[in-house]
Design a protein around this motif. Sequence first.
Motif, short mmCIF file in Angstrom:
data_model
loop_
_atom_site.label_atom_id
_atom_site.label_comp_id
_atom_site.label_asym_id
_atom_site.label_seq_id
_atom_site.Cartn_x
_atom_site.Cartn_y
_atom_site.Cartn_z
N LYS A 1 0.85 -1.19 0.00
CA LYS A 1 0.00 0.00 0.00
C LYS A 1 0.88 1.24 0.00
CE LYS A 1 -3.67 -2.58 0.79
NZ LYS A 1 -4.14 -3.20 -0.45
N GLY A 2 0.34 2.29 -0.55
CA GLY A 2 1.02 3.59 -0.45
C GLY A 2 1.96 3.91 -1.59
N VAL A 3 2.02 3.03 -2.61
CA VAL A 3 2.81 3.38 -3.79
C VAL A 3 1.87 4.07 -4.76
CG1 VAL A 3 4.25 2.53 -5.67
CG2 VAL A 3 4.27 1.36 -3.46
N GLU A 4 1.99 5.38 -4.84
CA GLU A 4 1.07 6.13 -5.71
C GLU A 4 1.45 5.93 -7.16
OE1 GLU A 4 -0.98 9.25 -4.60
OE2 GLU A 4 -0.03 9.66 -2.67
N PRO A 5 0.44 5.98 -8.05
CA PRO A 5 0.72 5.75 -9.48
C PRO A 5 1.38 6.97 -10.13
CG PRO A 5 -1.61 6.16 -9.16
CD PRO A 5 -0.99 6.16 -7.79
N ILE A 6 2.54 7.33 -9.67
CA ILE A 6 3.27 8.48 -10.20
C ILE A 6 4.72 8.06 -10.39
CG2 ILE A 6 1.90 10.41 -9.34
CD1 ILE A 6 3.50 10.27 -6.77
N VAL A 7 5.49 8.85 -11.15
CA VAL A 7 6.88 8.47 -11.38
C VAL A 7 7.60 8.30 -10.05
CG1 VAL A 7 7.19 9.43 -13.68
CG2 VAL A 7 7.54 10.88 -11.68
N ILE A 8 8.59 7.43 -10.07
CA ILE A 8 9.22 6.99 -8.83
C ILE A 8 9.91 8.15 -8.10
CG2 ILE A 8 11.44 6.28 -9.77
CD1 ILE A 8 9.29 4.28 -7.30
N ASP A 9 10.33 9.18 -8.83
CA ASP A 9 10.99 10.33 -8.18
C ASP A 9 10.06 10.99 -7.17
OD1 ASP A 9 12.70 9.73 -10.16
OD2 ASP A 9 12.87 11.74 -10.98
N ALA A 10 8.75 10.84 -7.36
CA ALA A 10 7.80 11.51 -6.48
C ALA A 10 7.21 10.56 -5.43
CB ALA A 10 6.69 12.14 -7.31
N VAL A 11 7.58 9.28 -5.49
CA VAL A 11 7.06 8.32 -4.51
C VAL A 11 7.76 8.53 -3.17
CG1 VAL A 11 7.06 5.87 -3.89
CG2 VAL A 11 6.34 6.56 -6.17
N ARG A 12 6.99 8.55 -2.07
CA ARG A 12 7.58 8.73 -0.74
C ARG A 12 7.76 7.35 -0.11
NH1 ARG A 12 9.57 13.52 -0.64
NH2 ARG A 12 10.50 12.52 1.13
N TRP A 13 9.00 6.92 0.01
CA TRP A 13 9.27 5.57 0.49
C TRP A 13 8.78 5.36 1.92
CZ3 TRP A 13 10.57 1.76 -2.69
CH2 TRP A 13 11.10 2.10 -3.93
N GLU A 14 8.77 6.45 2.75
CA GLU A 14 8.37 6.28 4.14
C GLU A 14 6.87 6.02 4.28
OE1 GLU A 14 9.40 9.09 2.81
OE2 GLU A 14 8.11 10.77 3.43
N LYS A 15 6.11 6.29 3.21
CA LYS A 15 4.66 6.12 3.31
C LYS A 15 4.19 4.73 2.84
CE LYS A 15 3.33 10.90 3.34
NZ LYS A 15 2.87 12.04 2.54
N ILE A 16 5.11 3.94 2.33
CA ILE A 16 4.74 2.63 1.81
C ILE A 16 4.58 1.64 2.97
CG2 ILE A 16 5.48 0.71 0.33
CD1 ILE A 16 7.01 2.82 -1.30
N SER A 17 3.57 0.77 2.88
CA SER A 17 3.43 -0.27 3.90
C SER A 17 3.07 -1.59 3.22
CB SER A 17 2.34 0.11 4.90
OG SER A 17 1.10 0.20 4.22
N VAL A 18 3.27 -2.69 3.95
CA VAL A 18 2.90 -4.02 3.46
C VAL A 18 1.97 -4.62 4.49
CG1 VAL A 18 3.73 -6.32 2.90
CG2 VAL A 18 5.06 -4.34 2.23
N SER A 19 0.74 -4.97 4.07
CA SER A 19 -0.22 -5.47 5.06
C SER A 19 -0.14 -6.98 5.17
CB SER A 19 -1.63 -5.05 4.66
OG SER A 19 -1.92 -5.55 3.38
#
Lengths: 315, 505
Positions: free
Chosen positions: B487-505
């Motif tokens: 969760k939390g990987v937004e559908p945008i180019v990777i430069d704009a993805v915030r790694w700290e917001k990603i989670s795995v449920s």
Amino acid sequence: MINLARRVTFSLATFIALAVVSFLGIDALPGDGCTALLGRFGSDTKIESCRQENQLNDPVVVRLKNWSTDLISGDLGYSIKRDEQVSEIIIPRLRNTAVMAAVAAVIAFPSAIVVGLLLGRFPQKRSSKVVNQLSVIAMTLPEFVIATVLWLVLSIWLPIFPGVSVMPSNASVLQLLPNVWLPAFTLAVVIFAHSMRTMRASVTNVQTMPFVESAQLRGTKERTTISRHIVPAALPPVMNVVALDGAWLLTGTFVTEAVFNFQGLGRLAIDAISDRDTALILPIILFGLAVYLISSLLADSLARIFDPRLRSAKG
Amino acid sequence: MIRTMNKLQKIFVTFLAFGLISGGLASCGRTSSASGVLRVGNDAGFGGAETMDPYDGNRTWPTINMVFDRLIGVDKDFSPIAELAQSWSSNEDLNEWTIKLREGVKFHDGSDFDADDVVYSINRMIDPEFDSPIRAVLGVITTALKVSDFEVKLTLATGEADLPLLLADYRALMTPVDSQATIGKNPIGTGPFKMEIFDPAGTTVLLANENYFFGQPKLERIEVITFADSQSAAQALAGDQVDLLLAIDGKSSAMFGDEAKFTLQNIPSGDWNAIDFRVDQEPFGDARVRKALRIAADRQVIADTVLGVGGGVVACDTPVWSADPYRWNGDCPKDTEGAKALLAEAGYKDGIDIEIFTSDVEVHMVELVTAYKEQVKDAGIRVTIKMADASGFWDDVWMKESAFVDSWGQRPATQVLNEVYRSTATWNPTGQVDKDLDKMLDEARATKDQAARAKKYAQIQERLFENSAIFLPYHKTLTRAMSSKVKGVEPIVIDAVRWEKISVS
């Protein structure tokens, strides 16, 4: 013995000649260690200073001489691209491939010899015919198809084995072991089919020979006929195939290693070629060469041991 | 014999059993993919030569972006947002920028982040001796001066309104003072994850930085797992051995059709291919010939053929990609008659024969020329395809032969236009000198008002469509694939993805 000495000398000469040809061939290709390191946007001045630093501007004869004297003293060279001694890169990868090859060999060769013997001895059985047909299919299928089918069945449908290997590059043999099975099975299928069919053909051929017939007429038991007469006479051609397949297990695993992401010599070779690391490609070629020359020497010597007719008067 | 057979069978059976057990153990290990752990698949891009030094040509991406931060990042709409910088401002001429830094930020080793680190980092990026690839982006900076502990002044060689976007380059990361010697293998950053084990050929392990200034990461750990090729990476995702693949081969996407288990994201990117024509070699010196070569092809058909349907966004010879705020959306349909007329005017009444060099040095390069050849033959353009060896392509063919394929990664408008199209650019692949274009570029980057600047960049792109020597038919769309647990990987180019917001449920 003189014969053997002659063969060894000949093999050594072949090795040296091919080593020189490989060196010159790779040297003639466009690009070198410095263009590989600096890539598309490497400026001319940086490439030039890199070449100076690594003595790549010396005449080819000088570099060949340096390279071969290093090689004789046991120095495989240095990868500019990876900034590491070639031996340090190759040895762990070689170990991984060797473990995988050993597993494949232990699975495939003994069973191939046994199955080949049974098929040759009882060719009329329905099961013999089925196994024979299956082995033809196994031989003609490309490895990546066998690999993908094994992956689908033994990793996705029945999740028994890990699908691709995921491990640290300095993994111990124990960490390596779970990842070995699928690639080893793939290789085992290929060499099993190959050596089994050779054994079968050899047994079929041998058992019609007069000495087998004479043993049977003397009333020798079936078991003894097989173990004393048929197997020793049938093995020499199989030994040749086993030796060549064994060499292939160490040097021909590119496709299987790539499919399973297995960190062996084959994958290293693909990486080295795709990023033009010439310093690394050359020792891998030479290793393959050495393995084939040694294994064919070995096959010949084994055949001599098994087959007295091949021993010359000189020994 | 029977006895030996039995012995062999026994060995065989023992072996198989051992295999099943050790395989079984391994599968126990892999199904326990703990929540809090993200396993990212990564290409073996530099074959073991990877370094964590973000300014080095062999920097390992995306791992550097987990460990380090930029001064300025980009938001979903590609506007600049504050990372290690708190605010920024410039003088009227746009050639002096003052950057105020976030206070209280600490590096992973506990030391403070301040202006000295910024000055050190920028000096390394622009050092002509070290010649970092990032110099192509930030070479416009001439000096970086410490004003106070948390304020830095950057002086530029020319006015650049979009300096914040250039500073948002994924490699413009902040590293601690005097770290050059150690950073390659033991990186110390300020980012959301700390390096635990750096193993670029195997599995790299990173742990959450609990003191991250944007808040504690939701993940405990990231494992970056290297794959030799994209097919084995796809197999690993299918077999639950990794959770996230940043880019998959479009043809693999069918493997991940099960929406309950996998999420696919199609992300337009700024990566492009092109066919370049050297203007200093005939017949490409003639602007009419160049335009004919560019309008004779149906770009949509080329994009669909080369990349697959939906695999690309058509471009009218503009390198500015679809999500860039400066993008000019012109209209460039196939114009066979127009191309014929232009060729006749230039003296090629019976059509023209040209050679185009290509190579399988990168994907899509051979397919592009093949599709182009089919497209332009109606206009009397007869293409001979020349295959060059991959190992010598960039050194011997690119920028040297009269026509050749090309490939570039995503760059903001001001960067790509100045890096590829400016007459004096080192890597201007066509050798085209257009002083008027250079002047327009200078004016655009020195215009402070955003709307006025956007208008100028649009005019520049229109000019390229009239005059350029680069046939640029599309930007590529990337396909990202992940387990639906992520969760939390937004559908945008990777430069704009915030790694700290990603989670795995």
